[in-house]
Each structure stands twice: as C-alpha cells, then as structure tokens.
Design a protein around this motif. Structure first.
Motif, PDB file in Angstrom:
ATOM      1  N   ARG A 173       0.694  -3.050  13.847  1.00 50.41           N
ATOM      2  CA  ARG A 173       0.347  -2.157  12.739  1.00 50.41           C
ATOM      3  C   ARG A 173      -1.165  -1.905  12.708  1.00 50.41           C
ATOM      4  N   ASN A 174      -1.914  -2.813  13.327  1.00 50.65           N
ATOM      5  CA  ASN A 174      -3.371  -2.647  13.294  1.00 50.65           C
ATOM      6  C   ASN A 174      -3.843  -1.422  14.072  1.00 50.65           C
ATOM      7  N   SER A 221       0.826  -1.213   0.000  1.00 50.77           N
ATOM      8  CA  SER A 221       0.000   0.000   0.000  1.00 50.77           C
ATOM      9  C   SER A 221       0.856   1.258   0.000  1.00 50.77           C
ATOM     10  N   THR A 237      -9.466  -3.500   5.078  1.00 59.35           N
ATOM     11  CA  THR A 237      -9.526  -2.084   5.499  1.00 59.35           C
ATOM     12  C   THR A 237      -8.363  -1.270   4.932  1.00 59.35           C
ATOM     13  N   GLN A 238      -7.360  -1.938   4.370  1.00 60.32           N
ATOM     14  CA  GLN A 238      -6.306  -1.186   3.678  1.00 60.32           C
ATOM     15  C   GLN A 238      -6.906  -0.392   2.514  1.00 60.32           C
ATOM     16  N   ASP A 256      -0.249   4.966   0.739  1.00 59.38           N
ATOM     17  CA  ASP A 256      -0.304   5.320   2.168  1.00 59.38           C
ATOM     18  C   ASP A 256       0.931   6.099   2.637  1.00 59.38           C
ATOM     19  N   ASP A 277       4.248  -1.016   3.440  1.00 62.56           N
ATOM     20  CA  ASP A 277       3.462   0.183   3.741  1.00 62.56           C
ATOM     21  C   ASP A 277       4.313   1.242   4.453  1.00 62.56           C
ATOM     22  N   HIS A 323       4.229   2.278   7.456  1.00 57.54           N
ATOM     23  CA  HIS A 323       4.635   1.943   8.830  1.00 57.54           C
ATOM     24  C   HIS A 323       5.942   1.150   8.827  1.00 57.54           C
ATOM     25  N   VAL A 380      -2.116   1.840  12.288  1.00 59.74           N
ATOM     26  CA  VAL A 380      -2.752   2.414  11.094  1.00 59.74           C
ATOM     27  C   VAL A 380      -4.094   3.056  11.457  1.00 59.74           C
ATOM     28  N   TYR A 403      -9.341  -6.954  12.879  1.00 61.18           N
ATOM     29  CA  TYR A 403      -8.708  -6.400  11.678  1.00 61.18           C
ATOM     30  C   TYR A 403      -8.745  -7.385  10.519  1.00 61.18           C
ATOM     31  N   LYS A 413      -8.064   3.947   2.341  1.00 60.06           N
ATOM     32  CA  LYS A 413      -7.329   5.208   2.198  1.00 60.06           C
ATOM     33  C   LYS A 413      -7.583   5.942   0.897  1.00 60.06           C
ATOM     34  N   LYS A 455      -7.430  -7.310   6.151  1.00 63.41           N
ATOM     35  CA  LYS A 455      -6.670  -6.483   5.212  1.00 63.41           C
ATOM     36  C   LYS A 455      -7.569  -5.647   4.308  1.00 63.41           C
TER      37      LYS A 455
HETATM   38  N1  ARG Z   1      -1.046  -1.316   5.412  1.00 64.29           N
HETATM   39  C1  ARG Z   1      -1.950  -1.895   6.354  1.00 64.29           C
HETATM   40  C2  ARG Z   1      -3.318  -1.176   6.286  1.00 64.29           C
HETATM   41  O1  ARG Z   1      -3.375  -0.162   5.738  1.00 64.29           O
HETATM   42  C3  ARG Z   1      -1.413  -1.769   7.732  1.00 64.29           C
HETATM   43  C4  ARG Z   1      -1.941  -2.765   8.687  1.00 64.29           C
HETATM   44  C5  ARG Z   1      -1.381  -4.106   8.398  1.00 64.29           C
HETATM   45  N2  ARG Z   1      -1.722  -5.041   9.405  1.00 64.29           N
HETATM   46  C6  ARG Z   1      -1.599  -6.335   9.192  1.00 64.29           C
HETATM   47  N3  ARG Z   1      -1.965  -7.115  10.159  1.00 64.29           N
HETATM   48  N4  ARG Z   1      -1.131  -6.808   8.082  1.00 64.29           N
HETATM   49  O2  ARG Z   1      -4.294  -1.694   6.749  1.00 64.29           O
END
Ligand code: ARG
Length: 444
Positions: free
Chosen positions: A93-94, A7, A305-306, A11, A67, A69, A97, A301, A309, A303
């Motif tokens: 990262r959850n 991403s 939801t990526q 992002d 990404d 992060h 982000v 979470y 953005k 993916k």
């Molecule tokens: N790039 C990811 C996003 O926008 C960050 C979160 C990734 N988390 C994970 N468990 N892979 O959602």
C-alpha cells in the motif's frame, strides 16, 4: 483506533486513480508472467465493474477496511475470488498510495492549469478592449502616473503565467512512478517498472525505493504553487473590492457576483471577490500544515503521510472555486472609463512628464528638473489648480527656459502615449501585449 486510523472518509476521492494504478500493475504482472492472461482479464473486468459501482453510488465503503486501497481490493476478491487475491503481488500500500496520490495531483495540476489559462484569456480580452483607456496608476496607493486599464489587467496575466509555469515545473518533477518500490526496499519479483510507468503516463520509474514511498515533495510543490496563485488572486480581489466602492467607482461588478444587504436596500456587496481574497488563507494554511507533517519524518513510510490528502483536496477545491469566480467577475465587470480618465489626471499625475520635458528640451539635469517641478507643483497646489492651469509666465518665473511646448506633455493622453519603453503603458504597447497573450493562449 478505527476512528484515528481509517482514511476512507476522505481518501475515497482517490478511487479512479487507485483503479487506474491497479489496472497498470495487473497488466505488468501478466507481462512478466506473474499472472496468467486469464487472471489479468478477470482482474481487469472486476476492477472495471467496481469502478462502475462506485461511479453509480452502488459501492459500500467500509471503515473496517481502513482506506480506498483495501476497500477496492477486498471487493475485487469478493467479486472474482482467487485472481483478485493475486493482485497485491510485488506491491505494498505504500507504493500504491504514493502512486495514486501522484496521479491525483497530476490531474489536479492539469485542471487548475486549464482554469488559469482561461482566466488569463479573459483578462487579456478585457485588456485589449481597454488598451487605451486611462486610469490612475498608484504607488503607496497614492496617485502616481497615468496608466491604461489594459496595462493594469495585463500585470495580472503576467503573474498568472508564472503560476502556470510553476505548476508545469512541479508536474515535470512529479511525473515519475513510485509503483514497484513495494513497502520500502523493492521486491524480489522480476517486475518491469518501466512498463508500469509508461502505462500510467509517467516519464520513468522513481530511482530509490525508500524515497519513493516517503516522498511528498510533489504535493508540497503543488500546494506552494497554489499558495502563490491564491496570493495573486487575493491581490486582484482586493483591487476589485476597492474599484467597485463608490469613492473609486472604477468598475461595476455584475449582480451575478454580488449580493444585497438584509438592511440597506441600496447595497451591492462584492462577496465573491472578498471570498477569493480570503481563500488564500486556507490554501497557505494547507501548505504549511503538510510541510509540518513532513518535517522530521524518518525514512521510509510512516502513517503520518496519510495526513497528506485533506490539505491537498481542500486547497484544490479552494483554488478551483476562486479561479471560477474570478473568471466570472472579470468577464462580467463593467468599467467606468470616464471616471477613471477623470481621476487619472488628478494628484499632479503628469508631474513626471513635466520633469522629463525639462530634461529633454532645455536639457536640465534630472535632479534639477525634479526640483523645478516640485516648485511648480507647490505653486499649483497653493492656487488650487492643475499643473496645466498655470500660466506660461508663472512657470517662467520658476524656470525661464520653459516655453509653450511644455503644455503638450501635461495631458493624460500625451503622458500615456509617451510611455513607449519596453513594458511601458503606451496604448500601442498594451494593445500589442494583449494580442500577443491572446495569440499564445489561443483566443476562444
Ligand atoms: N491509507 C494509507 C495512507 O494514506 C495507505 C498506506 C498504508 N500503509 C501502511 N503501511 N499502513 O498513507
């Protein structure tokens, strides 16, 4: 896999928020003893250095690192070693982000809100100038009753104030900090989420870790508010397009916001207004797109939801451009007040004033007055003249209790001046309302 998974291409827009979030997280870790003071200082200096690299286009973004992060964290470890690798303690990262994105949307709300207020100010300023200038008021796009141009412009100020209110409501609900929810279940480390929240300007931490990492309501509320805003700007654009076409001739748009035609040398096309009219299509599409991404997602979470953005970035850009263009068009437009006044009296626009007079003076019931007025309009139509051109005798032929006083209510000005009910179009009302808005918004 790399192509669908990464991403970073979009992002990277979150880099400021990501660094801000990490600085707050590191400060919290040091506060609760999970980092030493010197480790925290190294991290802070490292992150500030990275911010400088990105700001000056000296940062190399890597698609392998997926990404923003991971890109920033990897670079931090490259720059400062061991301490950098400690930053991700008690964080995932959850929640990272979710926090970054809330910060970004909050900044966007503030930016758009400032632009809306500026546009409201421009409209209210023009409304004050034209508080007493007549224009035809329409229903069904048929001439209905005279109104003032200022009154018409202030109608849009009201719509925009509701948009401002909706964005403010969304901001208030958004302003809770997900950081510290970790991957989904919280963490075993003794973190201080209230401290992190305060550092980032949030009112409090979010209450449920599962909800925190999977919730995107704040983005949807924002997009929904932008969709309504876009719809309002689209309506105003449509009016500008109509008003500047020759058969209307109410306004002229400036050269700055129009274009010529490659074949017709006389043309002046309202492209900016047309594009603003169209942008709501993108914005509402972005809203619907994210709503469909979110529907059916199980906790917590995923993916999917990526995909949150790009619609938010796209809608923000569309709204920002639309507001800027609209503000320019409103500031620059020149009203042909003579033309509007002439047209305000056409189409028997003061027929309601005549009916009201019959109720007020000879005290006819309104239904009867409506009927009598209809006959008089028919008579004028047959003669090809205005209501005020009928003779007293002709009128008395329809209703004997009519006297000379009736001619006082048949002019555009008397019609306007009589509309003093609260929220009505009387010039004194409009002037007061315009001034009230300018006082509230702070004139500049
Ligand atoms: N790039 C990811 C996003 O926008 C960050 C979160 C990734 N988390 C994970 N468990 N892979 O959602």
């Amino acid at each position: 896999m790399a192509d669908i998974n990464a991403s970073i291409a979009f992002d990277k827009t979150l880099w400021r928020q990501d660094i801000r979030g990490s600085l707050a997280h590191a400060a919290m870790l040091a506060r609760v003893g999970l980092l030493t003071a010197s480790e925290e200082q190294e991290i802070r200096e490292g992150l500030n250095g990275i911010a400088e690299e990105i700001a000056n286009d000296r940062f190399e973004f890597s698609q392998e690192l997926e990404d923003i992060h991971m890109n920033i964290e990897a670079r931090l470890s490259e720059r400062i070693g061991e301490a950098g690798k400690r930053l991700h303690t008690a964080r995932s990262r959850n929640d990272q982000v979710a926090t970054d994105f809330r910060l970004w949307v909050r900044d966007a709300i503030d930016g758009i809100s400032g632009q809306i207020a500026a546009l409201m100010r421009s409209l209210a300023t023009r409304a004050r100038d034209h508080a007493a200038d007549a224009m035809p008021g329409f229903t069904h796009l048929q001439v209905a009753q005279p109104v003032t141009f200022g009154h018409h412009l202030l109608a849009y100020v009201e719509m925009l104030s509701r948009d401002l209110g909706r964005l403010g409501d969304a901001r208030a609900r958004l302003n809770e900090c997900p950081l510290g929810s970790a991957a989904l279940a919280g963490t075993s480390f003794p973190i201080d989420r209230h401290f992190t929240a305060a550092q980032l300007g949030f009112d409090r931490p979010t209450a449920n870790s599962l909800d925190s990492v999977s919730d995107r309501d704040f983005a949807l509320e924002y997009l929904s508010a932008l969709s309504l805003l876009g719809m309002h700007l689209s309506r105003l654009s449509e009016e500008l397009v109509l008003w500047c076409s020759a058969p209307f001739g109410f306004i002229r748009l400036s050269d700055g916001f129009t274009t010529g035609s490659s074949i017709m040398p006389q043309k002046k096309n309202p492209d900016a207004a047309e594009l603003v009219r169209a942008k709501v299509g993108r914005i509402a599409g972005d809203y619907m797109g994210l709503l469909m991404v979110m529907k059916g997602l199980p906790l917590a979470y995923a993916k999917d939801t990526q995909e949150d953005k790009e619609p938010v970035f796209d809608a923000t850009e569309a709204a920002t451009l639309s507001l800027a263009a609209m503000d320019g068009m409103i500031r620059d437009m020149v009203a042909d007040t003579g033309r509007m006044r002439d047209l305000a009296g056409t189409g028997f626009a003061t027929a309601t004033d005549l009916a009201d007079w019959l109720v007020r003076v000879p005290r006819l019931p309104f239904r009867t007055a409506h009927h009598v007025t209809g006959r008089l309009v028919g008579m004028a139509e047959a003669k090809g003249c205005d209501l005020s051109d009928l003779t007293l005798e002709e009128m008395q032929g329809v209703e004997p209790r009519i006297d000379r006083g009736i001619f006082d209510v048949l002019t555009v000005d008397s019609s306007l001046a009589s509309r003093t009910s609260e929220g009505g179009t009387a010039p004194e009302n409009v002037l007061r309302a315009a001034q009230l808005w300018l006082d509230r918004l702070g004139e500049n």
